[in-house]
Scaffold this active site. Structure first.
Site, PDB file in Angstrom:
ATOM      1  N   ARG A  62       2.273  13.301  12.820  1.00 36.11           N
ATOM      2  CA  ARG A  62       2.954  13.795  11.635  1.00 36.11           C
ATOM      3  C   ARG A  62       4.004  14.788  12.105  1.00 36.11           C
ATOM      4  NH1 ARG A  62      -2.611  13.926  10.687  1.00 36.11           N
ATOM      5  NH2 ARG A  62      -3.326  12.534   9.011  1.00 36.11           N
ATOM      6  N   LYS A  87      -4.430  17.479  10.402  1.00 36.27           N
ATOM      7  CA  LYS A  87      -4.850  17.313   9.018  1.00 36.27           C
ATOM      8  C   LYS A  87      -6.328  16.914   9.005  1.00 36.27           C
ATOM      9  CE  LYS A  87      -3.351  15.140   4.736  1.00 36.27           C
ATOM     10  NZ  LYS A  87      -2.387  14.209   4.115  1.00 36.27           N
ATOM     11  N   HIS A 158       8.507  10.654   8.554  1.00 38.16           N
ATOM     12  CA  HIS A 158       7.255   9.923   8.374  1.00 38.16           C
ATOM     13  C   HIS A 158       7.416   8.423   8.615  1.00 38.16           C
ATOM     14  CE1 HIS A 158       3.266  11.249   7.543  1.00 38.16           C
ATOM     15  NE2 HIS A 158       3.029  10.316   6.651  1.00 38.16           N
ATOM     16  N   ARG A 161       5.923   7.490  11.965  1.00 37.89           N
ATOM     17  CA  ARG A 161       4.462   7.401  11.964  1.00 37.89           C
ATOM     18  C   ARG A 161       4.002   6.065  11.384  1.00 37.89           C
ATOM     19  NH1 ARG A 161      -0.340  10.396  11.888  1.00 37.89           N
ATOM     20  NH2 ARG A 161      -1.724  10.031  10.120  1.00 37.89           N
ATOM     21  N   HIS A 184      -6.984  10.001  10.890  1.00 39.24           N
ATOM     22  CA  HIS A 184      -7.534   9.785   9.563  1.00 39.24           C
ATOM     23  C   HIS A 184      -9.016  10.143   9.540  1.00 39.24           C
ATOM     24  CE1 HIS A 184      -4.197   6.656   8.458  1.00 39.24           C
ATOM     25  NE2 HIS A 184      -3.804   7.908   8.306  1.00 39.24           N
ATOM     26  N   TYR A 193      -2.493  -0.176   6.380  1.00 42.20           N
ATOM     27  CA  TYR A 193      -1.599  -0.790   7.365  1.00 42.20           C
ATOM     28  C   TYR A 193      -1.933  -2.262   7.600  1.00 42.20           C
ATOM     29  CZ  TYR A 193      -0.058   3.938   8.211  1.00 42.20           C
ATOM     30  OH  TYR A 193       0.455   5.200   8.042  1.00 42.20           O
TER      31      TYR A 193
END
Length: 222
Positions: A62, A87, A158, A161, A184, A193
């Protein structure tokens, strides 16, 4: 030496996106090459920006994670970087691609020293004032580069990514491995995806299969 910021202050507002929503465009390899071609790496800022672009696409970080990188987080000899408390509050170790590693090594040795201000900072990506590069500053550069490359869409960080993830899915990477790279918390977040990958497969079948769009055997034909 001046940093480019653009004249329209409204462009400094970062684009907000849902973490489970893909953008309307995924960068192709050709578009990434076209983008890199318009970044002038003969300038200090240009070389720094190209290095950041290579890192974003080569690692799937990110933009906030990339800009928060410190010197201690990078091990070029081992070929890894460490994302501290990304994150979700979890650290993760990410391999650095060969191209990103080459640019990063050159940047750290030949370019970054010119950006160190009166108070040395440990952040990897610095401005000419010795401050950490901001999202808004990099966002302005990316929009300008996108225009120079002739893109019909707005280029933002983004996209790298998402393109990183989609290209790895198309190459056959395991979903759980990709989920770990992206940081994630839940593999279900990464499933989005597979939708792009499935659509890519459909397009290929339609293009290349004898009974697809490129074929000639349609109902009523002999």
């Amino acid at each position: 030496f001046q940093e480019w910021t653009g004249g329209d202050l409204s462009t400094l507002v970062p684009e907000q996106r849902s973490p489970e929503t893909l953008p309307g465009h995924i960068l192709s390899i050709e578009e990434i090459e076209e983008l890199c071609a318009v970044v002038d790496i003969s300038t200090l800022a240009g070389f720094r920006n190209r290095t950041l672009i290579e890192l974003l696409y080569g690692t799937g970080l990110r933009i906030g994670e990339a800009l928060a990188l410190r010197l201690e987080h990078i091990d070029l000899k081992a070929g890894y970087l460490l994302v501290k408390a990304g994150k979700g509050g979890k650290d993760r170790k990410i391999p650095i691609t060969r191209t990103a590693g080459i640019f990063l090594g050159e940047y750290l040795v030949r370019v970054r020293p010119y950006f160190i201000g009166a108070t040395p900072r440990e952040y990897v990506f610095l401005t000419h004032l010795g401050e950490k590069v901001s999202r808004n500053l990099m966002g302005g550069y990316l929009r300008e580069y996108g225009k120079r490359a002739g893109f019909s869409f707005s280029l933002h960080a983004h996209l790298f990514r998402h393109s990183f993830a989609v290209h790895l899915m198309r190459g056959g990477m395991d979903l759980r491995q990709l989920s770990c790279l992206l940081g994630h918390e839940n593999v279900e977040t990464t499933v989005i995806y597979t939708r792009i990958s499935d659509e890519d497969l459909r397009e290929r079948v339609e293009k290349y299969h004898f009974y697809g769009e490129g074929g000639s055997r349609l109902p009523g034909e002999v």
